[in-house]
Design a protein around this motif. Structure first.
Motif, PDB file in Angstrom:
ATOM      1  N   UNK A 110      15.366  70.793  85.899  1.00  0.00           N
ATOM      2  CA  UNK A 110      14.452  71.895  86.205  1.00  0.00           C
ATOM      3  C   UNK A 110      15.200  73.046  86.872  1.00  0.00           C
ATOM      4  N   UNK A 111      16.098  72.729  87.782  1.00  0.00           N
ATOM      5  CA  UNK A 111      16.880  73.773  88.451  1.00  0.00           C
ATOM      6  C   UNK A 111      17.761  74.524  87.460  1.00  0.00           C
ATOM      7  N   UNK A 112      18.330  73.790  86.498  1.00  0.00           N
ATOM      8  CA  UNK A 112      19.166  74.432  85.485  1.00  0.00           C
ATOM      9  C   UNK A 112      18.354  75.424  84.664  1.00  0.00           C
ATOM     10  N   UNK A 113      17.136  75.014  84.260  1.00  0.00           N
ATOM     11  CA  UNK A 113      16.290  75.903  83.472  1.00  0.00           C
ATOM     12  C   UNK A 113      15.868  77.122  84.281  1.00  0.00           C
ATOM     13  N   UNK A 114      15.495  76.915  85.530  1.00  0.00           N
ATOM     14  CA  UNK A 114      15.089  78.039  86.376  1.00  0.00           C
ATOM     15  C   UNK A 114      16.234  79.007  86.610  1.00  0.00           C
ATOM     16  N   UNK A 115      17.432  78.477  86.795  1.00  0.00           N
ATOM     17  CA  UNK A 115      18.591  79.359  87.013  1.00  0.00           C
ATOM     18  C   UNK A 115      18.805  80.284  85.826  1.00  0.00           C
ATOM     19  N   UNK A 116      18.518  79.779  84.618  1.00  0.00           N
ATOM     20  CA  UNK A 116      18.710  80.583  83.411  1.00  0.00           C
ATOM     21  C   UNK A 116      17.558  81.558  83.180  1.00  0.00           C
ATOM     22  N   UNK A 118      14.687  82.189  85.446  1.00  0.00           N
ATOM     23  CA  UNK A 118      14.123  82.859  86.622  1.00  0.00           C
ATOM     24  C   UNK A 118      15.149  82.818  87.771  1.00  0.00           C
ATOM     25  N   UNK A 119      16.223  83.550  87.623  1.00  0.00           N
ATOM     26  CA  UNK A 119      17.322  83.435  88.602  1.00  0.00           C
ATOM     27  C   UNK A 119      16.951  83.895  90.010  1.00  0.00           C
ATOM     28  N   UNK A 120      15.843  84.607  90.165  1.00  0.00           N
ATOM     29  CA  UNK A 120      15.463  85.089  91.499  1.00  0.00           C
ATOM     30  C   UNK A 120      14.495  84.141  92.207  1.00  0.00           C
ATOM     31  N   UNK A 121      14.208  83.003  91.589  1.00  0.00           N
ATOM     32  CA  UNK A 121      13.434  81.976  92.277  1.00  0.00           C
ATOM     33  C   UNK A 121      14.391  81.043  93.011  1.00  0.00           C
ATOM     34  N   UNK A 122      14.168  80.862  94.279  1.00  0.00           N
ATOM     35  CA  UNK A 122      14.941  79.919  95.074  1.00  0.00           C
ATOM     36  C   UNK A 122      14.088  78.666  95.287  1.00  0.00           C
ATOM     37  N   UNK A 123      14.644  77.512  94.952  1.00  0.00           N
ATOM     38  CA  UNK A 123      13.950  76.233  95.161  1.00  0.00           C
ATOM     39  C   UNK A 123      14.566  75.538  96.366  1.00  0.00           C
ATOM     40  N   UNK A 124      13.714  75.179  97.315  1.00  0.00           N
ATOM     41  CA  UNK A 124      14.134  74.352  98.447  1.00  0.00           C
ATOM     42  C   UNK A 124      13.455  73.001  98.288  1.00  0.00           C
TER      43      UNK A 124
END
Length: 289
Positions: A110-116, A118-124
């Motif tokens: 999920x983090x890999x997909x978001x980085x590609x 939605x790069x401005x979303x930070x997941x904690x």
């Protein structure tokens, strides 16, 4: 008009139970929390706290204020959702809690997909079991909890304050070092299970009871990889979620013929599911499945 920050402090006290816990959560000193509540009492013109043993409890007037504060915060959250939806790019921080197998099997992809996308979303992300992380939605420690439910188990208290999004059904497989014809054959074998206060343990025990025996739980661990290793090396038998398919050593026999499943959910505060960050994360977390 009452001071919103002081109302939030009172609300935090309702959820967290002690002044010390409120102070820690809000980065105040306990004396500052006490002072803000005293000022709020002056604004309201009525006592808000009563002594109860060594602690305090909210008065009926305080309960009214907390209920109204909850509604106000939900409206503000809806406003945040509408503003975020009006912007062209999704950004900001989403705080996620997930149980261990979800952290291992779902989160990295999920983090890999978001980085590609939605790069401005930070997941904690924090690893935590649902019984401890779900209350964190109401205290706003988390924005989304990856949750699990088992057949025959009731939803937690205050269920109306949560909104559930189905991710998938996850088969629960009987894991043994060698093939067996039925669950009843394992009545005399040692088991590894999760701790006694967890839904997974209650479900597994109930399944064994239906098969006619009380399981001999010799090993207890919340770490599913410990379960895998103990079964693999012949020390125990267990129920393992299909989500662990990324880590299945050859010394493991998995039988899903009984059709047992758990339901994996993404849970958010009621009304928060339409926020663009939540929607983006839901899209990301569903992709591997």
């Amino acid at each position: 008009m009452y001071n919103l920050r002081r109302l939030e402090i009172l609300r935090e006290l309702k959820h967290r139970g002690t002044l010390v816990a409120v102070a820690s959560a809000m980065s105040y000193s306990p004396s500052a929390v006490s002072q803000q509540l005293t000022l709020l009492e002056s604004e309201v013109g009525a006592p808000l706290l009563e002594r109860e043993g060594r602690g305090v409890r909210l008065t009926p007037q305080a309960e009214i204020l907390v209920a109204r504060t909850e509604k106000a915060l939900r409206e503000l959250e809806r406003a945040e959702t509408e503003i975020a939806a009006s912007l062209q790019e999704v950004s900001g921080t989403i705080r996620v809690a997930a149980f261990q197998t979800a952290m291992l099997a779902l989160l990295p992809a999920a983090l890999t997909w978001l980085r590609e996308h939605h790069p401005r979303i930070r997941v904690e992300a924090t690893q935590a079991e649902p019984n401890t992380s779900l209350p964190g939605l109401l205290t706003r420690d988390f924005d989304l909890v990856i949750d699990e439910t088992f057949p025959g188990q009731a939803r937690p208290a205050r269920a109306a304050e949560y909104e559930h999004h189905l991710l998938f059904e996850d088969p629960m497989r009987l894991a043994t070092p060698a093939p067996v014809a039925s669950l009843a054959e394992l009545a005399q074998r040692p088991w590894v299970m999760e701790p006694a206060d967890t839904p997974a343990r209650a479900w597994a025990t109930a399944v064994c009871h239906v098969a006619g025996f009380e399981p001999d739980v010799a090993y207890v661990s919340a770490d599913m990889l410990v379960h895998v290793r103990l079964v693999e090396q012949g020390h125990a038998v267990a129920f393992l979620p299909d989500m662990l398919r990324f880590d299945r050593p050859p010394g493991l026999v998995l039988d899903g013929s009984a059709g047992h499943t758990r339901t994996v959910l993404a849970t958010v505060r009621a009304g928060a599911g339409e926020h663009p960050r939540i929607q983006a994360f839901l899209t990301a977390i569903r992709r591997p499945f």
